[in-house]
Design a protein around this motif. Structure first.
Motif, PDB file in Angstrom:
ATOM      1  N   LEU A  41       1.007  -0.725   0.199  1.00 41.36           N
ATOM      2  CA  LEU A  41       0.001  -0.337  -0.138  1.00 41.36           C
ATOM      3  C   LEU A  41       0.514   1.647  -0.049  1.00 41.36           C
ATOM      4  O   LEU A  41       0.512   2.070  -0.478  1.00 41.36           O
ATOM      5  N   PRO A  42       2.084   1.388   0.890  1.00 45.44           N
ATOM      6  CA  PRO A  42       2.608   2.849   0.598  1.00 45.44           C
ATOM      7  C   PRO A  42       2.926   3.116  -0.425  1.00 45.44           C
ATOM      8  O   PRO A  42       3.724   4.234  -1.159  1.00 45.44           O
ATOM      9  N   VAL A  43       4.055   1.362  -1.134  1.00 46.53           N
ATOM     10  CA  VAL A  43       4.932   1.717  -2.163  1.00 46.53           C
ATOM     11  C   VAL A  43       3.869   2.134  -3.150  1.00 46.53           C
ATOM     12  O   VAL A  43       4.714   3.420  -3.927  1.00 46.53           O
ATOM     13  N   PHE A  44       2.142   2.164  -3.636  1.00 40.55           N
ATOM     14  CA  PHE A  44       1.761   2.177  -4.509  1.00 40.55           C
ATOM     15  C   PHE A  44       1.410   3.334  -4.807  1.00 40.55           C
ATOM     16  O   PHE A  44       0.645   3.981  -4.827  1.00 40.55           O
ATOM     17  N   ALA A  45       1.079   3.581  -2.772  1.00 44.92           N
ATOM     18  CA  ALA A  45       1.083   5.082  -2.063  1.00 44.92           C
ATOM     19  C   ALA A  45       1.515   6.306  -3.420  1.00 44.92           C
ATOM     20  O   ALA A  45       1.856   7.445  -3.663  1.00 44.92           O
ATOM     21  N   GLN A  46       3.002   5.962  -2.816  1.00 44.95           N
ATOM     22  CA  GLN A  46       4.099   6.881  -3.588  1.00 44.95           C
ATOM     23  C   GLN A  46       3.694   6.755  -5.096  1.00 44.95           C
ATOM     24  O   GLN A  46       4.256   8.074  -5.531  1.00 44.95           O
ATOM     25  N   GLN A  47       4.166   5.992  -5.417  1.00 43.48           N
ATOM     26  CA  GLN A  47       3.988   6.465  -7.266  1.00 43.48           C
ATOM     27  C   GLN A  47       2.855   7.055  -7.643  1.00 43.48           C
ATOM     28  O   GLN A  47       2.990   7.620  -8.149  1.00 43.48           O
ATOM     29  N   ILE A  48       1.452   6.718  -6.302  1.00 42.90           N
ATOM     30  CA  ILE A  48       0.299   7.461  -7.437  1.00 42.90           C
ATOM     31  C   ILE A  48       0.611   8.852  -6.894  1.00 42.90           C
ATOM     32  O   ILE A  48       0.527   9.672  -7.237  1.00 42.90           O
ATOM     33  N   SER A  49       1.683   9.558  -6.062  1.00 43.17           N
ATOM     34  CA  SER A  49       2.034  10.448  -5.744  1.00 43.17           C
ATOM     35  C   SER A  49       2.043  11.282  -6.517  1.00 43.17           C
ATOM     36  O   SER A  49       2.012  12.972  -6.223  1.00 43.17           O
ATOM     37  N   GLU A  50       2.878  11.136  -7.258  1.00 44.43           N
ATOM     38  CA  GLU A  50       4.579  11.025  -8.108  1.00 44.43           C
ATOM     39  C   GLU A  50       3.917  11.248  -9.209  1.00 44.43           C
ATOM     40  O   GLU A  50       4.223  11.734 -10.167  1.00 44.43           O
ATOM     41  N   GLN A  57      -6.122  10.106  -9.411  1.00 45.81           N
ATOM     42  CA  GLN A  57      -6.589  11.318  -8.198  1.00 45.81           C
ATOM     43  C   GLN A  57      -7.791  10.434  -7.539  1.00 45.81           C
ATOM     44  O   GLN A  57      -8.406  11.223  -6.590  1.00 45.81           O
ATOM     45  N   ARG A  58      -8.344   9.760  -8.350  1.00 47.86           N
ATOM     46  CA  ARG A  58      -8.927   8.264  -7.514  1.00 47.86           C
ATOM     47  C   ARG A  58      -9.303   7.575  -7.796  1.00 47.86           C
ATOM     48  O   ARG A  58      -8.492   6.731  -8.766  1.00 47.86           O
ATOM     49  N   VAL A  59      -8.563   6.807  -6.523  1.00 46.93           N
ATOM     50  CA  VAL A  59      -8.130   5.654  -6.504  1.00 46.93           C
ATOM     51  C   VAL A  59      -9.124   4.568  -5.925  1.00 46.93           C
ATOM     52  O   VAL A  59      -9.524   4.978  -3.818  1.00 46.93           O
ATOM     53  N   ALA A  60      -8.911   3.509  -5.937  1.00 40.82           N
ATOM     54  CA  ALA A  60     -10.023   2.686  -4.674  1.00 40.82           C
ATOM     55  C   ALA A  60      -8.771   1.273  -4.966  1.00 40.82           C
ATOM     56  O   ALA A  60      -8.059   0.456  -5.950  1.00 40.82           O
ATOM     57  N   LEU A  81       0.563   5.545   5.121  1.00 46.61           N
ATOM     58  CA  LEU A  81       0.016   6.684   4.953  1.00 46.61           C
ATOM     59  C   LEU A  81      -0.532   7.878   5.234  1.00 46.61           C
ATOM     60  O   LEU A  81      -0.943   8.181   4.431  1.00 46.61           O
ATOM     61  N   ARG A  82      -0.975   7.572   6.465  1.00 47.53           N
ATOM     62  CA  ARG A  82      -0.966   8.974   7.500  1.00 47.53           C
ATOM     63  C   ARG A  82       0.508   9.603   7.752  1.00 47.53           C
ATOM     64  O   ARG A  82      -0.104  10.473   7.384  1.00 47.53           O
ATOM     65  N   GLU A  83       1.480   8.696   7.254  1.00 44.46           N
ATOM     66  CA  GLU A  83       2.970   9.895   7.657  1.00 44.46           C
ATOM     67  C   GLU A  83       3.267  10.577   6.371  1.00 44.46           C
ATOM     68  O   GLU A  83       3.319  11.583   6.033  1.00 44.46           O
ATOM     69  N   MET A  84       2.220   9.742   5.221  1.00 44.84           N
ATOM     70  CA  MET A  84       2.769  10.991   3.641  1.00 44.84           C
ATOM     71  C   MET A  84       1.687  11.335   3.278  1.00 44.84           C
ATOM     72  O   MET A  84       1.647  12.331   2.189  1.00 44.84           O
ATOM     73  N   GLY A  85       0.989  11.758   4.934  1.00 41.62           N
ATOM     74  CA  GLY A  85      -0.175  12.987   3.841  1.00 41.62           C
ATOM     75  C   GLY A  85      -1.115  12.324   3.537  1.00 41.62           C
ATOM     76  O   GLY A  85      -1.979  13.252   2.904  1.00 41.62           O
ATOM     77  N   PHE A  86      -1.774  10.828   3.317  1.00 42.64           N
ATOM     78  CA  PHE A  86      -3.260  10.575   2.454  1.00 42.64           C
ATOM     79  C   PHE A  86      -4.084  10.335   3.689  1.00 42.64           C
ATOM     80  O   PHE A  86      -3.805   9.861   4.457  1.00 42.64           O
ATOM     81  N   ASN A  87      -4.990  11.163   2.705  1.00 47.69           N
ATOM     82  CA  ASN A  87      -6.573  10.505   3.367  1.00 47.69           C
ATOM     83  C   ASN A  87      -6.591   9.656   2.521  1.00 47.69           C
ATOM     84  O   ASN A  87      -7.848  10.040   1.602  1.00 47.69           O
ATOM     85  N   TYR A  88      -7.482   8.622   3.615  1.00 47.92           N
ATOM     86  CA  TYR A  88      -8.456   7.731   3.341  1.00 47.92           C
ATOM     87  C   TYR A  88      -9.509   7.091   3.717  1.00 47.92           C
ATOM     88  O   TYR A  88      -9.722   6.915   4.796  1.00 47.92           O
ATOM     89  N   GLU A  89     -10.281   6.574   3.021  1.00 46.48           N
ATOM     90  CA  GLU A  89     -11.624   5.962   3.941  1.00 46.48           C
ATOM     91  C   GLU A  89     -12.070   4.737   3.945  1.00 46.48           C
ATOM     92  O   GLU A  89     -11.192   3.688   2.481  1.00 46.48           O
TER      93      GLU A  89
END
Length: 288
Positions: A41-50, A57-60, A81-89
């Motif tokens: 999850l964090p690796v994927f989040a990093q990729q989409i943030s870059e 911009q909208r990911v599930a 994810l929270r440390e990276m600044g992601f607001n997830y639900e």
């Protein structure tokens, strides 16, 4: 850039509707991945943030019992994810055990936790235990016991629409106690003490959406007193849920059959809060 990314984590019991939810989100333009290993999850989040593409911009992301080897990594991955600044639900899907068993028997699919030594019921019970941390942390729990695929798709579209991330969303759900209490309700209000139009034969064929029932309910002071009591309770405590960063609050309104009184009261409450710039949804379980 992660601040503008909308990340939905779709999880819950196998057979409860997660695949329908992911397909619906994909149709709405979400980039969807099913069964992503939790530790990625964090690796994927990093990729989409870059990424500089609007399609990310909208990911599930779907996470469930098939991920059981990695579920222990979930707390650390979410903290990252929270440390990276992601607001997830987290959207957690569930249904009554008997309904899950029926769905698996109808589709003849294999439950991910069953084997030669584990029955379907045992697999469902194991899955419930494994997913308990996700259920407890869920922003929204969706009970699909009595939900048709069509209604579930509509519900997902409502929750995932562009207006759903601005403050708290109230879901008013009418139901009948004789058909069971909704599993996803944060609050349940029992209004069976109110006058019942069912006992007037000429009114039975109508619902709480119809004028004859509305007229009947409006003739009784106790109905207005009940609505006022529920309204005052919610007005007092809604701000507290907002401070806890809750995005959704499901309020069950139950009468005996779920056709008359609960429908009327749920509609009244939804209109009241909707007129006060609170995003409000209403569903009538027994009218589906």
């Amino acid at each position: 850039m992660s601040q503008g990314i909308k990340l939905q984590i779709i999880t819950g019991m196998s057979g409860s509707g997660k695949t329908i939810a992911l397909h619906t989100l994909e149709d709405m333009g979400y980039y969807c991945i099913d069964n992503l290993p939790v530790r990625l999850l964090p690796v994927f989040a990093q990729q989409i943030s870059e990424s500089d593409t609007d399609t990310l911009q909208r990911v599930a992301v779907g996470i469930d019992a098939r991920n059981r080897t990695f579920l222990d990594d979930l707390p650390d991955s979410l903290a990252r994810l929270r440390e990276m600044g992601f607001n997830y639900e987290i959207l957690f899907f569930q249904a009554d055990e008997s309904i899950l068993i029926k769905r698996y028997k109808e589709t003849r699919r294999k439950h991910p936790l069953t084997d030669t030594d584990t029955s379907l019921l045992e697999g469902i019970e194991q899955e419930k235990l494994q997913l308990e941390p996700l259920s407890s942390d869920a922003d929204l729990r969706i009970d699909t016991t009595y939900t048709t695929p069509h209604d579930l798709r509509r519900q997902i579209r409502d929750f995932a629409s562009d207006g759903s991330d601005t403050g708290l969303t109230l879901m008013f759900r009418s139901f009948g106690f004789k058909h069971g209490t909704p599993l996803d309700a944060d609050y349940v209000f029992d209004i069976r003490c109110l006058p019942n139009p069912y006992w007037q034969p000429e009114l039975r064929r109508f619902t709480g959406l119809d004028e004859p029932i509305i007229d009947f309910m409006e003739r009784h002071d106790a109905v207005e007193e009940m609505i006022d009591s529920i309204r005052l309770f919610l007005e007092k405590w809604i701000p507290a849920f907002g401070q806890e960063h809750r995005n959704y609050l499901t309020i069950g309104i139950g009468c005996t059959g779920g056709m008359h009184r609960s429908v009327y009261v749920a509609e009244r409450l939804a209109r009241y809060f909707g007129a006060r710039e609170i995003r409000t949804l209403v569903r009538h379980r027994e009218l589906v």
